[in-house]
Design a protein around this motif. Structure first.
Motif, short mmCIF file in Angstrom:
data_model
loop_
_atom_site.label_atom_id
_atom_site.label_comp_id
_atom_site.label_asym_id
_atom_site.label_seq_id
_atom_site.Cartn_x
_atom_site.Cartn_y
_atom_site.Cartn_z
N GLN A 129 0.81 -1.21 0.00
CA GLN A 129 0.00 0.00 0.00
C GLN A 129 0.85 1.26 0.00
O GLN A 129 2.05 1.23 0.26
N SER A 130 0.19 2.37 -0.30
CA SER A 130 0.88 3.66 -0.35
C SER A 130 1.33 4.08 1.04
O SER A 130 0.85 3.59 2.07
N GLU A 131 2.26 5.00 1.06
CA GLU A 131 2.76 5.52 2.34
C GLU A 131 1.64 6.17 3.13
O GLU A 131 1.58 6.06 4.36
N TRP A 132 0.74 6.85 2.44
CA TRP A 132 -0.36 7.53 3.11
C TRP A 132 -1.27 6.52 3.80
O TRP A 132 -1.65 6.70 4.97
N MET A 133 -1.61 5.44 3.12
CA MET A 133 -2.48 4.43 3.72
C MET A 133 -1.76 3.68 4.84
O MET A 133 -2.37 3.32 5.85
N SER A 134 -0.48 3.45 4.67
CA SER A 134 0.29 2.71 5.66
C SER A 134 0.42 3.48 6.97
O SER A 134 0.60 2.87 8.05
N TYR A 135 0.30 4.78 6.92
CA TYR A 135 0.43 5.61 8.12
C TYR A 135 -0.56 5.21 9.21
O TYR A 135 -0.25 5.26 10.40
N PHE A 136 -1.75 4.78 8.82
CA PHE A 136 -2.80 4.48 9.79
C PHE A 136 -2.62 3.11 10.44
O PHE A 136 -3.07 2.88 11.55
N CYS A 137 -1.97 2.20 9.74
CA CYS A 137 -1.58 0.90 10.31
C CYS A 137 -0.65 0.23 9.31
O CYS A 137 -1.10 -0.20 8.24
N PRO A 138 0.62 0.12 9.63
CA PRO A 138 1.59 -0.42 8.67
C PRO A 138 1.53 -1.93 8.50
O PRO A 138 2.07 -2.46 7.53
N THR A 139 0.88 -2.65 9.42
CA THR A 139 0.89 -4.11 9.36
C THR A 139 -0.28 -4.68 8.56
O THR A 139 -0.24 -5.84 8.16
N SER A 140 -1.32 -3.90 8.34
CA SER A 140 -2.48 -4.38 7.57
C SER A 140 -2.61 -3.59 6.28
O SER A 140 -2.14 -2.46 6.19
N VAL A 141 -3.26 -4.21 5.28
CA VAL A 141 -3.60 -3.47 4.07
C VAL A 141 -4.91 -2.75 4.35
O VAL A 141 -5.98 -3.35 4.42
N ASN A 142 -4.84 -1.45 4.57
CA ASN A 142 -6.01 -0.66 4.93
C ASN A 142 -6.80 -0.32 3.67
O ASN A 142 -6.22 -0.12 2.60
N THR A 143 -8.10 -0.26 3.81
CA THR A 143 -8.94 -0.09 2.62
C THR A 143 -9.97 1.02 2.80
O THR A 143 -10.32 1.39 3.92
N LEU A 144 -10.42 1.52 1.69
CA LEU A 144 -11.55 2.44 1.64
C LEU A 144 -12.80 1.61 1.37
O LEU A 144 -12.88 0.95 0.33
N ARG A 145 -13.74 1.60 2.30
CA ARG A 145 -15.02 0.93 2.05
C ARG A 145 -15.95 1.99 1.45
O ARG A 145 -16.34 2.95 2.11
N ILE A 146 -16.28 1.82 0.19
CA ILE A 146 -17.01 2.82 -0.56
C ILE A 146 -18.36 2.30 -1.00
O ILE A 146 -18.46 1.25 -1.64
#
Length: 301
Positions: A129-146
């Motif tokens: 994932q991008s650095e921006w997304m990783s900022y919120f939790c680096p160990t998981s692939v964080n997602t946008l639920r849209i």
């Protein structure tokens, strides 16, 4: 929502094919020139092995595909009848083999057959994932639920609601069921000033980040909205979808999966707005006019 709105907007008779994670690449080819899903190494469809490009292979060749994997980490998951992150396993490269990160099981065809005795699963690379997304939790692939809705008035897709889902530090998944949290995304792409967990407990600080003091905006939000519109147009029988979108290291949106039912309505009701927001009235009117279509299929033995 489950008994009336979903069956009308998303007819039950079409769902099973659209929900199969092994079929997603086929649907998106009409709208996208490039691949927008994670790289797939191996598919199992109805007990039959296929390559990522849908070429039929036998058990021996399937094992060879696993051994030839070059990416650092893989993920396997059921391709049908799966939700909330269940039946998901992560595999870490360890020398010449992959090992499940928790149990240390060695990845093989036999292991997959034990984990998924009914078949129907998919083996993919874990996208960075991008650095921006990783900022919120680096160990998981964080997602946008849209939440996407294709209007019953003009058939145009609309991004109605969205949240950012993030895992708890140390977790491999971003699901709230696994201790993660979610934060509302406003119409302009900016994040709300609080997060919530599965029990709707409101917090301003999560993973050491104070959402009440820091200001975040999803990068290139307009680009993500355009991307989601094209995904929605790829699924013609559905008017209501919940997309799980990640942002890769190149800043490009990529689709992990989507839901045609079992919508987590509380995501939006607790953070941004009502489920259908400004389209609520037209949805009510349409469902009242088509209430005879609100049927479910039950099989009893």
């Amino acid at each position: 929502m489950s008994n009336v709105i979903e069956p009308i907007l998303n007819p039950v008779r079409y769902r099973s094919l659209y929900e199969d994670k092994n079929m997603l690449d086929n649907f998106f080819m009409t709208q996208f020139a490039e691949k927008i899903t994670p790289l797939t190494l191996l598919r199992n469809i109805n007990g039959i092995f296929y390559t990522g490009l849908f070429k039929h292979v036998d058990k021996e060749k399937a094992g060879g595909i696993i051994k030839s994997g070059m990416t650092e980490r893989l993920i396997s998951k059921a391709s049908i009848d799966e939700n909330s992150g269940r039946s998901i396993y992560f595999w870490q490269k360890d020398g010449d083999v992959y090992k499940e990160v928790k149990t240390k099981l060695e990845l093989s065809v036999e292991t997959l057959l034990c984990l998924y005795p009914n078949g129907n699963y998919i083996l993919q690379e874990v996208v960075k994932q991008s650095e921006w997304m990783s900022y919120f939790c680096p160990t998981s692939v964080n997602t946008l639920r849209i939440h996407m809705y294709r209007s019953v008035k003009d058939n145009k897709p609309h991004l109605v609601n969205a949240v950012l889902r993030m895992g708890r530090n140390g977790s491999l998944v971003d699901n709230s069921h696994a201790g993660g949290a979610f934060c509302g995304i406003r119409k302009d792409g900016s994040l709300g000033d609080f997060v919530l967990d599965q029990s709707a407990v409101k917090q301003t600080i999560f993973n050491g980040i104070d959402f009440s003091k820091e200001h975040f905006v999803v990068p290139e939000w307009d680009k993500i909205e355009e991307f989601c519109n094209k995904v929605m147009l790829s699924i013609p029988h559905m008017r209501n979808l919940a997309l799980d979108v990640m942002i890769n290291v190149n800043g490009e949106p990529r689709i992990i999966e989507y839901n045609t039912d079992k919508f987590a309505l509380y995501f939006y009701q607790l953070t941004t707005s009502s489920v259908f927001d400004e389209y609520t009235d037209e949805v009510i009117e349409y469902c009242c006019q088509h209430k005879d279509e609100a049927t479910r299929i039950f099989v009893t033995f």
